[in-house]
Design an enzyme around this catalytic site. Structure first.
Site, PDB file in Angstrom:
ATOM      1  N   GLU A 160       2.704  11.189   6.849  1.00  0.00           N
ATOM      2  CA  GLU A 160       2.813  12.056   5.646  1.00  0.00           C
ATOM      3  C   GLU A 160       2.299  13.306   5.889  1.00  0.00           C
ATOM      4  O   GLU A 160       1.634  14.055   5.226  1.00  0.00           O
ATOM      5  CB  GLU A 160       1.783  11.452   4.670  1.00  0.00           C
ATOM      6  N   HIS A 184       1.304  -1.288 -11.494  1.00  0.00           N
ATOM      7  CA  HIS A 184       1.852  -0.127 -10.595  1.00  0.00           C
ATOM      8  C   HIS A 184       3.254   0.181 -10.909  1.00  0.00           C
ATOM      9  O   HIS A 184       3.348   1.339 -11.427  1.00  0.00           O
ATOM     10  CB  HIS A 184       1.542  -0.390  -9.344  1.00  0.00           C
ATOM     11  N   HIS A 239       4.234   9.404  -9.310  1.00  0.00           N
ATOM     12  CA  HIS A 239       2.676   8.661  -8.841  1.00  0.00           C
ATOM     13  C   HIS A 239       1.527   9.398  -9.284  1.00  0.00           C
ATOM     14  O   HIS A 239       0.452   8.698  -9.506  1.00  0.00           O
ATOM     15  CB  HIS A 239       2.720   8.232  -7.355  1.00  0.00           C
TER      16      HIS A 239
END
Lengths: 356, 356
Positions: free
Chosen positions: A226, A253, A237
């Site tokens: 990342e 979620h 998100h």
């Protein structure tokens, strides 16, 4: 059956994600000493089928869903492995949803400073998201996924047959990440995810699932830890994590991601990008998420700022210039607030049944 | 001041171990958000000097010695970091003995799936052994160091001034690993470790310490994850771990290594190698370890077989053909038993003062 190759980074060999029916009955691993970790509410039949193939030295049942993602549960699992004398050339196999495989992966990363790890996700969310990319970990009282390791599996088996036992709402929850992969990278996924044949046993299940996995596989192969592109997987998100927090996870979620994708689509348009909100609204209508409680921007905003993707310089959003064109941006407070109001109205309309 | 470069492996940049007096007062790290972890019994002056340089956002005192190496303590430390909102581009600094830096390193490896780590060892054992090589971790009730990660530091500062506050027995304990590095790789270390000037403030301290660190640095640079050569660092450790276990750690690690090196030297000779037992006996006389309780081979043997260096095929020993010539071997039960008797007699003689 479809196979997708994923780069593991850090000098580790690439691994293969296999997608298809009946894989639980064809498993093989070279390790002789296997520890099997699964949630206690998993259908016993799945556990028995994996045991028949892999003959684990120890099988550990852990609490269902996120209740297993604690350091205390992890300590108990590690002690079971040590008591069973799993050696360095042994393996940990995680069978179940994303929570159990996240825990199992962190156990594999940490036990004797790292042993071989295999994943057998049994939920759509686990297959599309958690099983690929090497992120493992547990939660802290202070927040989710704050502890863990990058520890790529040696192989991932997505047995599509396991999805048939899930409640339909859990399947639709997991579809959010597949739809997200469509928005950020492969627009051909968008109509397929909404197609009635994208369901357990449906004609579009395997191909759509494999293509959604392939999007994530491509991203993480190019950016394991990342540093760049992988951040785009966080589309939707930032608000999602805030909604999960303010509702104390009454919103799951995948549902929170569906809500969050529509907010991000509105922000993208407000920042001069294409209007993709018809897509995100269509997905919300298809998914039928748990309705939200009464929410205000001021109640939600602090949780967006606390998102762990915040770095020392503040919170970033992933936005879309157009389908398949994600980018990172900061969005000013006034835009965030205004679009929140519009987003809430949109959401209410889809849930009142008056959506376009 | 001496600098030793260490390869970190896995694509991570090499790091530098700096050895010299007064380093605590010259520290610099590029990270703005620092968490400092130290044992609660560390001289407060050391903590204050590091705080003055690095201005940590949060300072966490942990239980002394191995009492800090538990998953429960780790959970508390991680929560402190999360509550202090240490970001991904923050850093964890471990200050203290090998136990505290092992814990701090595993915290650094796991928090947000990994942040920058710096080590400031304040014991000889921590400097020669724990600080170099990237092994981090904690213990389980089932055994020591069964959980952890390979997580190389960004830099190691060995401030030789900190050694002056240690009890002499703790200094002599740590010398065991330096002596071991002499036996396995750099025989010039052997007379220097036993020299009266190898002491806190002594003329041979910095050079001997730096050369002992350099041996380990070379080994771990060539073999980060213990696929080969790194296993040689376990010379003396098979019996050492057993002695620590059967005495419930009344014998410290460095003392157990001193005992274990002499056993390994006897085994080496029995397997046809050079007789190096005069060296290991000389070290035992110099170190004056805690005397052993009454021991039998049958009481100790099961703990040697349980050593975590055991793989699926059984327990290995590191032996020496001659000074600087380590190799791996299996030793048969009859030789192990016979040499145990001889070893015990040798040890008793050194402690009765009748050694050669």
């Amino acid at each position: 059956m479809r196979r997708i190759e994923v780069g593991a980074g850090g000098g580790a060999p690439p691994y293969t994600v296999t997608v298809g029916p009946g894989l639980l009955d064809t498993l093989e691993v070279p390790q002789r000493h296997v520890a099997l970790i699964h949630p206690e509410d998993l259908p016993p039949e799945f556990v028995a089928r994996v045991q028949a193939r892999l003959r684990p030295v120890v099988t550990v049942a852990v609490p269902a869903r996120d209740d297993c993602k604690t350091l205390a549960v992890m300590a108990g699992v590690l002690s079971r492995l040590a008591a069973a004398a799993i050696p360095r050339d042994g393996a940990v196999v995680g069978l179940g949803g994303g929570a159990a495989t996240d825990l199992a992966g962190f156990v594999a990363a940490s036990y004797l400073r790292g042993v071989a790890f295999y994943t057998l996700p049994t939920t759509l969310l686990g297959m599309v998201d958690a099983a690929v990319g090497g992120k493992t970990g547990v939660n802290l009282p202070e927040g989710k996924n704050l502890v863990g390791a990058f520890w790529p599996p040696r192989a991932v088996w997505c047995d599509t047959g396991t999805l048939a036992t899930l409640p339909p709402a859990v399947f639709r929850e997991g579809a959010a990440e597949a739809f997200k992969h469509g928005l950020m990278s492969d627009p051909s996924l968008l109509p397929r995810v909404l197609d009635p044949e994208f369901r357990p046993g449906g004609a579009l299940l395997e191909g759509t699932l494999a293509d959604a996995v392939a999007v994530k596989a491509g991203v993480v192969t190019r950016d394991l830890t990342e540093q760049g592109e992988r951040a785009f997987l966080n589309f939707g998100h930032t608000l999602a994590h805030a909604l999960e927090a303010v509702t104390d996870h009454a919103v799951s979620h995948g549902e929170a991601v569906a809500y969050g994708m529509h907010y991000a689509a509105r922000l993208s348009r407000a920042q001069g990008g294409a209007d993709l909100s018809a897509h995100t609204l269509a997905f919300l209508r298809w998914q039928r998420p748990t309705p939200l409680p009464a929410l205000t921007y001021d109640a939600v905003a602090p949780y967006m700022a606390r998102d762990k993707k915040a770095d020392a310089q503040g919170v970033r959003f992933v936005l879309l210039r157009d389908l398949g064109q994600p980018y990172l941006a900061r969005v000013t407070e006034d835009v965030l607030r205004e679009e929140f109001t519009g987003w809430l109205e949109d959401v209410r309309r889809t849930q009142g049944g008056h959506g376009a």
